[in-house]
Write an enzyme that holds these catalytic residues in place. Structure first.
Site, short mmCIF file in Angstrom:
data_model
loop_
_atom_site.label_atom_id
_atom_site.label_comp_id
_atom_site.label_asym_id
_atom_site.label_seq_id
_atom_site.Cartn_x
_atom_site.Cartn_y
_atom_site.Cartn_z
N SER A 415 -45.97 27.71 134.73
CA SER A 415 -45.61 28.19 133.39
C SER A 415 -44.30 27.30 132.82
O SER A 415 -44.11 27.00 131.73
CB SER A 415 -45.05 29.70 133.36
OG SER A 415 -43.75 29.83 134.42
N HIS A 436 -53.13 27.96 132.10
CA HIS A 436 -51.77 29.07 131.94
C HIS A 436 -52.14 30.18 131.41
O HIS A 436 -52.33 30.46 130.01
CB HIS A 436 -50.70 28.09 131.28
CG HIS A 436 -49.38 28.91 131.20
ND1 HIS A 436 -48.69 28.86 130.00
CD2 HIS A 436 -49.03 29.89 132.20
CE1 HIS A 436 -47.62 29.84 130.54
NE2 HIS A 436 -47.81 30.24 131.64
N GLU A 448 -53.46 28.64 127.87
CA GLU A 448 -53.20 27.18 127.68
C GLU A 448 -53.96 26.49 128.66
O GLU A 448 -53.88 26.56 129.57
CB GLU A 448 -51.88 26.94 127.71
CG GLU A 448 -50.98 27.45 126.55
CD GLU A 448 -49.34 27.23 126.66
OE1 GLU A 448 -48.83 27.13 125.86
OE2 GLU A 448 -49.02 27.42 127.73
N ASN A 486 -44.17 29.13 126.37
CA ASN A 486 -43.10 29.36 126.75
C ASN A 486 -41.73 28.44 126.27
O ASN A 486 -40.95 28.73 126.31
CB ASN A 486 -43.16 29.12 128.45
CG ASN A 486 -43.82 30.13 129.00
OD1 ASN A 486 -44.39 31.14 128.47
ND2 ASN A 486 -44.16 30.38 130.42
#
Length: 642
Positions: A415, A436, A448, A486
């Site tokens: 991440s 992800h 992702e 993130n």
């Protein structure tokens, strides 16, 4: 034997020897049926024909493998630019479906696959609805998800057919039901296997028996007790959506309660809804979602076996989701005792979703504990999902590289680490991609797909196709710390914790963003992500600051890790945060908290981490839940600067 057949541009009409009319919708040039103005005009001509010479019965069906009817033509809706056009759109469908509901001969909708929005409104205007018992068969009125209302008779006929409590629940949430549930509710008259659907449809329509009525209480709630049902529905909606952000669910209740579901009786309300910023933005979100669905389409490659290393919350839930979607999954960790909790979580989640005991057993059989990691050798996709530690991940990837097939996807679920920092240990660094997922895996639709510099294009194509295969939305992003989602959440959560350091209660900070339209406050989000994860992200989360916020450091040092440990910024009871009163929210707090997120999103587009502003908006909405009614962070920023 067909004794008469007539073709229109989008419809085929065949009258058989028994006098039954089989009316097939096969919209020209499209993979799925939708009710455009051309399709509706032709349907009116078909009804004209049967006014002159009535059949013994009429059966609607689809000529598309994709399903029955996906709904109205969203492209046409997006082009409404005057009040008159909005009202005319409603009038067209309302009058045509009322006409269909009033014909003297029996009518039936044979529903196989999706039957949504205007498609279900057409089916409700028929006397009977026969559902084909297949996983793809889903029925619902999801207009509220586009910020609009089911104006072609759904608000009238769905409560009449299944009672207002179940009908309002479907209309106000946009939820869909499968064929068996539709039969239980009384929405479908029957639910039959594919092999007998045509004969069952003919028998049902020719028998022309009265439909079963909803229970007496539901009929009363649709009549003299209508106000009671409306009041209860408003209370439920208020828990989820504020009227200033999402006016459509409140309009549905009003139109049903005060106008018997006739939207034309409140034209000013319809205009306000149809041309509202919320509807415009939610339609934009719909098209952005369709764009994400387009990634991975057309690939002939399909995965059959997946191997996941790491049976923690993320790894275990990724494995469970893949098994639920029909793949054979091996789950590896350092011992069966580490894998067992993931299997228990999977079983609990499956039991809520799967009612058939055999299907439940089959799903669990596809999720195989594999402490020794034997499954890696035969897997099509291998996903590393261990804790965020560069050295540990590099050692694992190096080990996997020696045993997996040369054509298998090797993926990391990191991440916060760059793919380039992980792939140097591999014989062929170009094969490593990021896939992800977000927590909770079963609820967050975005995944992702991360490309490092020099990544193998074929591996990226396969990774994208795999994400599409497991019914998630793939978003291509470049390798950079935190990627897109993130990377924008970090500065946002950091600013929220700074506000706590300044003396604001976590409840006050969260309330500011709930009032803004976020599904969850940023402090509760930190708890859900995990205070250990927030700490591990370190400088990446802190935006270059030397230290994470004091409130985070102190709680982490005390062993409070957030929701998973039962205590973080909040105490958790049965998985729910125990919050105190929010108190008054300082003016400008929401704008202050959201600004770092907006700035970072702009920066990531400029840096090329995501291809364009539309994809950035889509990623932040589907990856964080950013208020959909705004159309996404960059769309919101444009509206503020307009």
């Amino acid at each position: 034997m067909h004794v008469d057949a007539t073709s229109y541009q989008n419809w085929q009409v065949e009258v058989d020897a028994a006098g039954l009319a089989w009316v097939t919708l096969d919209k020209v040039g499209e993979s799925a049926n939708s009710l455009s103005s051309a399709v509706m005009s032709e349907l009116s001509l078909i009804l004209d024909r049967f006014d002159r010479s009535a059949p013994r019965g009429l059966i609607f069906r689809s000529g598309k493998s994709a399903g029955f009817i996906a709904g109205a033509d969203i492209q046409e809706f997006a082009q409404l630019d005057t009040p008159e056009k909005g009202v005319e759109l409603v009038r067209r469908g309302w009058q045509l479906f009322n006409r269909l509901a009033g014909v003297t001969y029996p009518t039936l909708a044979l529903v196989r696959g999706h039957c949504l929005g205007g498609g279900l409104e057409l089916a409700l205007a028929c006397r009977y609805l026969l559902a084909v018992d297949e996983p793809a068969t889903r029925m619902g009125l999801p207009e509220v998800l586009l910020g609009i209302v089911p104006g072609w008779g759904g608000m009238l006929r769905l409560p009449q057919r299944i009672g207002p409590q179940a009908a309002l629940d479907l209309m106000l949430t946009g939820k869909t039901v499968d064929a068996r549930r539709a039969r239980q509710l009384g929405l479908a008259d029957d639910c039959v296997p594919l092999r007998v659907m045509d004969s069952a449809a003919a028998v049902l329509v020719l028998a022309d028996q009265p439909r079963r009525q909803p229970p007496l209480l539901q009929r009363l709630l649709n009549g003299p007790l209508r106000r009671l049902a409306a009041r209860a529905a408003r209370k439920q909606v208020a828990k989820r959506a504020r009227v200033e952000h999402y006016p459509a669910p409140y309009a549905i209740i009003d139109i049903w309660e005060k106008h018997q579901g006739d939207a034309l009786a409140a034209p000013e309300l319809i205009d306000r809804i149809v041309r509202s910023p919320t509807a415009r933005n939610l339609v934009r979100v719909f098209f952005m979602q369709e764009r994400l669905k387009g990634f991975g389409k057309g690939s002939a490659w399909q995965a059959q076996r997946v191997h996941v290393v790491g049976a923690g919350v993320m790894g275990g839930d990724i494995a469970a989701w893949c098994a639920l979607r029909g793949l054979t999954v091996t789950l590896q960790d350092q011992g069966i005792e580490r894998i067992a909790p993931a299997l228990q979580r999977a079983y609990a989640a499956y039991r809520q979703r799967i009612k058939d005991p055999r299907e439940l057993r089959n799903a669990m059989d596809r999720l195989i504990p594999d402490p020794a990691g034997h499954g890696a050798r035969s897997a099509d996709v291998v996903i590393e999902a261990i804790f965020e530690n560069l050295d540990a991940k590099r050692a694992l990837l190096c080990q996997l590289d020696t045993v997996i097939r040369p054509d298998a996807i090797l993926a990391t679920n990191t991440s916060s680490l760059r793919i380039e920092d992980l792939h140097g240990v591999l014989g062929n660094p170009a094969r490593l991609v990021g896939i992800h997922f977000f927590n909770p895996v079963a609820r967050m639709p975005l995944v992702e797909v991360v490309a490092a510099e020099g990544a193998d294009p074929e591996m990226l194509r396969r990774a994208t196709a795999f994400v599409k295969q497991i019914d998630r939305l793939p978003l291509p992003v470049a390798s950079a710390p935190g990627f897109l989602v993130n990377a924008v959440l970090g500065p946002y959560m950091l600013e929220a914790m700074r506000a706590v350091d300044e003396g604001l209660a976590p409840e006050t900070v969260d309330e500011a963003m709930l009032a803004f339209g976020m599904p969850m406050g940023p402090i509760e989000l930190v708890d859900m992500v995990g205070l250990d994860v927030a700490m591990a992200a370190g400088r990446s989360l802190a935006g270059g600051d030397a230290e994470p916020p004091k409130c985070l450091r102190e709680r982490f040092a005390a062993g409070h890790l957030g929701k998973k440990s039962g205590k973080g910024f909040y105490d958790y009871r049965k998985g729910k945060p125990a919050k105190g009163a929010a108190g008054s929210v300082p003016a400008g707090l929401a704008a202050r908290l959201v600004k770092p997120l907006l700035d970072r999103t702009q920066q990531l587009v400029s840096d090329g981490v995501v291809a364009d502003a539309e994809l950035a908006d889509a990623g932040v909405i589907f990856g964080t839940g950013f208020a959909p009614f705004t159309g996404g962070p960059l769309n919101y920023l444009r509206s503020q600067n307009a």
